[in-house]
Design a protein around this motif. Structure first.
Motif, mmCIF file in Angstrom:
data_model
loop_
_atom_site.group_PDB
_atom_site.id
_atom_site.type_symbol
_atom_site.label_atom_id
_atom_site.label_comp_id
_atom_site.label_asym_id
_atom_site.label_seq_id
_atom_site.Cartn_x
_atom_site.Cartn_y
_atom_site.Cartn_z
ATOM 1 N N TYR A 1 6.161 -82.664 43.752
ATOM 2 C CA TYR A 1 4.834 -83.217 43.067
ATOM 3 C C TYR A 1 5.649 -82.401 41.260
ATOM 4 O O TYR A 1 5.932 -81.685 41.679
ATOM 5 C CB TYR A 1 4.281 -83.117 43.213
ATOM 6 N N CYS A 2 4.687 -83.176 40.083
ATOM 7 C CA CYS A 2 5.651 -83.369 39.088
ATOM 8 C C CYS A 2 4.010 -82.618 38.559
ATOM 9 O O CYS A 2 3.157 -83.544 38.715
ATOM 10 C CB CYS A 2 6.125 -84.397 38.598
ATOM 11 N N GLU A 3 4.150 -81.345 37.541
ATOM 12 C CA GLU A 3 2.689 -80.830 37.727
ATOM 13 C C GLU A 3 2.309 -82.139 36.305
ATOM 14 O O GLU A 3 0.954 -82.249 36.437
ATOM 15 C CB GLU A 3 2.994 -79.837 36.832
ATOM 16 N N TYR B 1 11.799 -88.231 37.668
ATOM 17 C CA TYR B 1 11.987 -89.481 36.779
ATOM 18 C C TYR B 1 11.128 -90.522 36.217
ATOM 19 O O TYR B 1 11.305 -91.239 34.923
ATOM 20 C CB TYR B 1 12.143 -90.867 37.899
ATOM 21 N N LYS B 2 9.588 -89.517 35.720
ATOM 22 C CA LYS B 2 9.307 -90.191 34.949
ATOM 23 C C LYS B 2 9.062 -89.385 33.462
ATOM 24 O O LYS B 2 8.970 -90.225 32.570
ATOM 25 C CB LYS B 2 7.365 -90.002 35.593
ATOM 26 N N CYS B 3 8.884 -88.152 34.151
ATOM 27 C CA CYS B 3 9.130 -87.423 32.894
ATOM 28 C C CYS B 3 10.246 -86.313 31.820
ATOM 29 O O CYS B 3 10.014 -85.948 31.790
ATOM 30 C CB CYS B 3 7.164 -86.685 32.005
ATOM 31 N N GLY B 4 11.013 -86.186 32.905
ATOM 32 C CA GLY B 4 11.591 -85.074 32.837
ATOM 33 C C GLY B 4 11.810 -83.652 33.034
ATOM 34 O O GLY B 4 12.418 -83.128 33.433
#
Ligand SMILES: [Zn+2]
Length: 275
Positions: free
Chosen positions: A269-271, A251-254
């Protein structure tokens, strides 16, 4: 597994339904649920005519205050409390305990997995006895700040996510919320406790409060429109930001959300956003 916000929702719902009522009769259908050193007969007998004076919560423990004793209920994996009318027909198969109340309703504990527990302890002793004694502060407590967490966790070489799940350090954060908290705080679950500084721990403290509060608020509204008396299980639709979103865009960076196993627990998680 119900997490802290769900348990808080259960407590708030039960409070509205049963506080002030008397237990007319207690019936234990699964004796092993009682973890204190008391026989089923004595337990049932002792509960008779006790008034449910209040219901509180410590971490994921539901505490029924009954005069000079407390009944502590932990839902574990699948435990649920239901309130039935005396004339309701219901399947007793997974009901482990029935409390007949002075308004003629039945307060039932149901648990398909049978992992739930009851402790029965003196009201003046229970805070100093297990299971409550070994529980850490919960993040909703304002004493939980960056420095507090740093002092508690920064010596550890375990993964920060694993540390957050340790209920003896900080209580009430389960697997789902640990992922959500670390995402909100932009901290990778792969950091070790000793990788993080006070400022990072402050972000964890702030995100923990924010996410648990929001979930409790949502739980409260959802369950009220969801026939609480027929399902006080605290399950509610949560807007998860990262947990369960494998391969979906962050949701923050795509960038795609990643799922890994961390000490056996599914971890999302988002790397890019979490370092
Ligand atoms: Zn991202």
């Amino acid at each position: 597994m119900p997490e802290l916000p769900e348990v808080e929702t259960v407590v708030r719902t039960l409070r509205k339904k049963v506080v002030g009522l008397k237990i007319i009769e207690a019936q234990i259908l699964y004796p092993k649920i009682i973890k204190s050193d008391i026989s089923v007969d004595d337990f049932e007998e002792d509960l008779k005519n006790r008034t449910i004076e209040k219901i509180s919560r410590i971490a994921k423990h539901i505490i029924f205050h009954l005069g000079d004793v407390v009944l502590i209920s932990h839902l574990r994996m699948e435990g649920k409390w239901f309130i039935y009318d005396k004339n309701d027909s219901f399947d007793k198969k997974h009901i482990l305990a029935i409390f007949k109340l002075s308004n003629e309703k039945l307060m039932c504990y149901q648990d398909t997995r049978k992992f739930g527990t009851f402790h029965y302890q003196g009201v003046n002793e229970y805070l100093n006895l297990n299971p409550i004694a070994k529980i850490g502060l919960e993040p909703l407590d304002m004493a939980v700040q960056g420095k507090y967490l740093y002092d508690l966790m920064a010596k550890s070489s375990k993964y920060i996510k694993t540390i957050l799940l340790d209920q003896t350090l900080i209580s009430g954060i389960g697997n789902i919320y640990a992922d959500e908290i670390l995402f909100d705080a932009s901290i990778s679950p792969l950091n070790k406790g000793n990788d993080l500084n006070v400022e990072m721990y402050q972000r964890i403290a702030d995100s923990s409060r924010k996410i648990l509060k929001k979930s409790i608020d949502m739980g409260g509204t959802t369950i009220d429109s969801y026939q609480p008396e027929q399902g006080i299980d605290g399950k509610f639709q949560n807007e998860l930001k990262v947990h369960t979103r494998k391969n979906e865009p962050c949701y923050k960076c795509g960038q795609k959300v990643i799922k890994i196993k961390l000490n056996g627990r599914g971890t999302y998680y988002c790397e890019k956003c979490q370092s």
